[in-house]
Design a protein around this motif. Sequence first.
Motif, PDB file in Angstrom:
ATOM      1  N   PHE A  19       0.880  -1.207  -0.118  1.00  0.00           N
ATOM      2  CA  PHE A  19      -0.099   0.083  -0.100  1.00  0.00           C
ATOM      3  C   PHE A  19       0.580   1.328   0.004  1.00  0.00           C
ATOM      4  CE2 PHE A  19      -3.002  -2.906   2.175  1.00  0.00           C
ATOM      5  CZ  PHE A  19      -4.009  -3.032   1.325  1.00  0.00           C
ATOM      6  N   LEU A  20       2.222   0.992   0.235  1.00  0.00           N
ATOM      7  CA  LEU A  20       2.940   2.141   0.587  1.00  0.00           C
ATOM      8  C   LEU A  20       3.535   2.915  -0.950  1.00  0.00           C
ATOM      9  CD1 LEU A  20       4.340   4.043   2.856  1.00  0.00           C
ATOM     10  CD2 LEU A  20       6.271   2.402   2.752  1.00  0.00           C
ATOM     11  N   ILE A  21       3.279   4.183  -0.992  1.00  0.00           N
ATOM     12  CA  ILE A  21       3.640   4.984  -2.084  1.00  0.00           C
ATOM     13  C   ILE A  21       4.578   6.203  -1.622  1.00  0.00           C
ATOM     14  CG2 ILE A  21       3.375   6.376  -3.905  1.00  0.00           C
ATOM     15  CD1 ILE A  21       0.453   4.785  -4.251  1.00  0.00           C
ATOM     16  N   LYS A  22       6.011   6.405  -2.015  1.00  0.00           N
ATOM     17  CA  LYS A  22       6.666   7.343  -1.476  1.00  0.00           C
ATOM     18  C   LYS A  22       6.919   8.336  -2.716  1.00  0.00           C
ATOM     19  CE  LYS A  22       9.174   5.108   2.302  1.00  0.00           C
ATOM     20  NZ  LYS A  22      10.504   4.805   2.668  1.00  0.00           N
ATOM     21  N   GLN A  23       6.460   9.653  -2.506  1.00  0.00           N
ATOM     22  CA  GLN A  23       6.551  10.710  -3.342  1.00  0.00           C
ATOM     23  C   GLN A  23       7.072  11.921  -2.708  1.00  0.00           C
ATOM     24  OE1 GLN A  23       2.664  11.318  -5.031  1.00  0.00           O
ATOM     25  NE2 GLN A  23       2.600   9.602  -6.168  1.00  0.00           N
ATOM     26  N   PHE A  24       7.704  12.720  -3.631  1.00  0.00           N
ATOM     27  CA  PHE A  24       8.380  13.977  -3.179  1.00  0.00           C
ATOM     28  C   PHE A  24       7.203  15.209  -2.780  1.00  0.00           C
ATOM     29  CE2 PHE A  24      11.809  12.428  -5.633  1.00  0.00           C
ATOM     30  CZ  PHE A  24      12.801  12.353  -4.817  1.00  0.00           C
ATOM     31  N   ASN A  28      13.022  18.175  -1.075  1.00  0.00           N
ATOM     32  CA  ASN A  28      13.344  16.923  -1.541  1.00  0.00           C
ATOM     33  C   ASN A  28      13.299  15.592  -0.602  1.00  0.00           C
ATOM     34  OD1 ASN A  28      14.458  18.252  -3.787  1.00  0.00           O
ATOM     35  ND2 ASN A  28      16.361  18.695  -2.648  1.00  0.00           N
ATOM     36  N   THR A  29      12.466  15.961   0.304  1.00  0.00           N
ATOM     37  CA  THR A  29      12.249  14.884   1.195  1.00  0.00           C
ATOM     38  C   THR A  29      11.075  13.909   0.634  1.00  0.00           C
ATOM     39  OG1 THR A  29      10.638  15.861   2.684  1.00  0.00           O
ATOM     40  CG2 THR A  29      13.203  15.689   3.249  1.00  0.00           C
ATOM     41  N   LYS A  30      11.305  12.587   0.748  1.00  0.00           N
ATOM     42  CA  LYS A  30       9.921  11.764   0.338  1.00  0.00           C
ATOM     43  C   LYS A  30       8.985  11.892   1.668  1.00  0.00           C
ATOM     44  CE  LYS A  30      12.190   9.034  -3.168  1.00  0.00           C
ATOM     45  NZ  LYS A  30      12.462   7.814  -3.743  1.00  0.00           N
ATOM     46  N   VAL A  31       7.748  11.856   1.124  1.00  0.00           N
ATOM     47  CA  VAL A  31       6.507  11.955   1.860  1.00  0.00           C
ATOM     48  C   VAL A  31       5.851  10.406   1.626  1.00  0.00           C
ATOM     49  CG1 VAL A  31       4.374  12.714   2.549  1.00  0.00           C
ATOM     50  CG2 VAL A  31       6.378  14.090   1.814  1.00  0.00           C
ATOM     51  N   PRO A  32       5.470   9.593   2.580  1.00  0.00           N
ATOM     52  CA  PRO A  32       4.738   8.535   2.483  1.00  0.00           C
ATOM     53  C   PRO A  32       3.286   8.523   2.231  1.00  0.00           C
ATOM     54  CG  PRO A  32       5.494   8.630   4.791  1.00  0.00           C
ATOM     55  CD  PRO A  32       5.954   9.715   4.008  1.00  0.00           C
ATOM     56  N   TYR A  41      -7.857  10.412   2.877  1.00  0.00           N
ATOM     57  CA  TYR A  41      -6.593  11.326   2.561  1.00  0.00           C
ATOM     58  C   TYR A  41      -5.467  10.828   2.058  1.00  0.00           C
ATOM     59  CZ  TYR A  41      -9.468  14.625   5.508  1.00  0.00           C
ATOM     60  OH  TYR A  41     -10.229  15.381   5.756  1.00  0.00           O
ATOM     61  N   ASN A  42      -5.266   9.370   1.913  1.00  0.00           N
ATOM     62  CA  ASN A  42      -4.080   8.945   1.517  1.00  0.00           C
ATOM     63  C   ASN A  42      -2.785   9.051   2.023  1.00  0.00           C
ATOM     64  OD1 ASN A  42      -5.643   7.615  -0.540  1.00  0.00           O
ATOM     65  ND2 ASN A  42      -5.169   9.065  -2.096  1.00  0.00           N
ATOM     66  N   VAL A  43      -2.965   9.311   3.453  1.00  0.00           N
ATOM     67  CA  VAL A  43      -1.778   9.526   4.309  1.00  0.00           C
ATOM     68  C   VAL A  43      -1.527   8.239   4.970  1.00  0.00           C
ATOM     69  CG1 VAL A  43      -1.000  10.785   6.366  1.00  0.00           C
ATOM     70  CG2 VAL A  43      -2.632  11.920   4.604  1.00  0.00           C
ATOM     71  N   HIS A  44      -0.310   7.909   4.872  1.00  0.00           N
ATOM     72  CA  HIS A  44       0.172   6.468   5.729  1.00  0.00           C
ATOM     73  C   HIS A  44       0.394   6.587   6.877  1.00  0.00           C
ATOM     74  CE1 HIS A  44       1.629   2.509   5.531  1.00  0.00           C
ATOM     75  NE2 HIS A  44       3.025   2.940   6.052  1.00  0.00           N
TER      76      HIS A  44
END
Length: 104
Positions: A19-24, A28-32, A41-44
């Motif tokens: 289920f995890l997606i990491k996007q910028f 420059n930090t990746k947000v899960p 809200y699609n927040v992990h």
Amino acid sequence: MTTVPGSPVWELVKKSKYFLIKQFGNSNTKVPFSKEPNNLYNVHSYKFLGLANSKTVAVQPSAGEDKAVVLSTTKTKKQNTPTKLQHKTLMRKEFRKMAKSVKN
């Protein structure tokens, strides 16, 4: 069939890469983010985990009709019967009326 409390489910799912997606984000930090069902809200995080919480809401476009939305909520008293857990409602109203009814 009995249901499992939310905290053990979160411990199993939080490291899962399904289920995890990491996007910028803004920098420059990746947000899960998460793509699980009933995560509005699609927040992990545990707060928005659709698999572990007893009350969840999902809004999806209707497959057959144009300008229709399917609102699905979970019934808190049907936690032991997974087939009756989701309550789906097809909404065909204009946008402002649909937004008001989803908010309520």
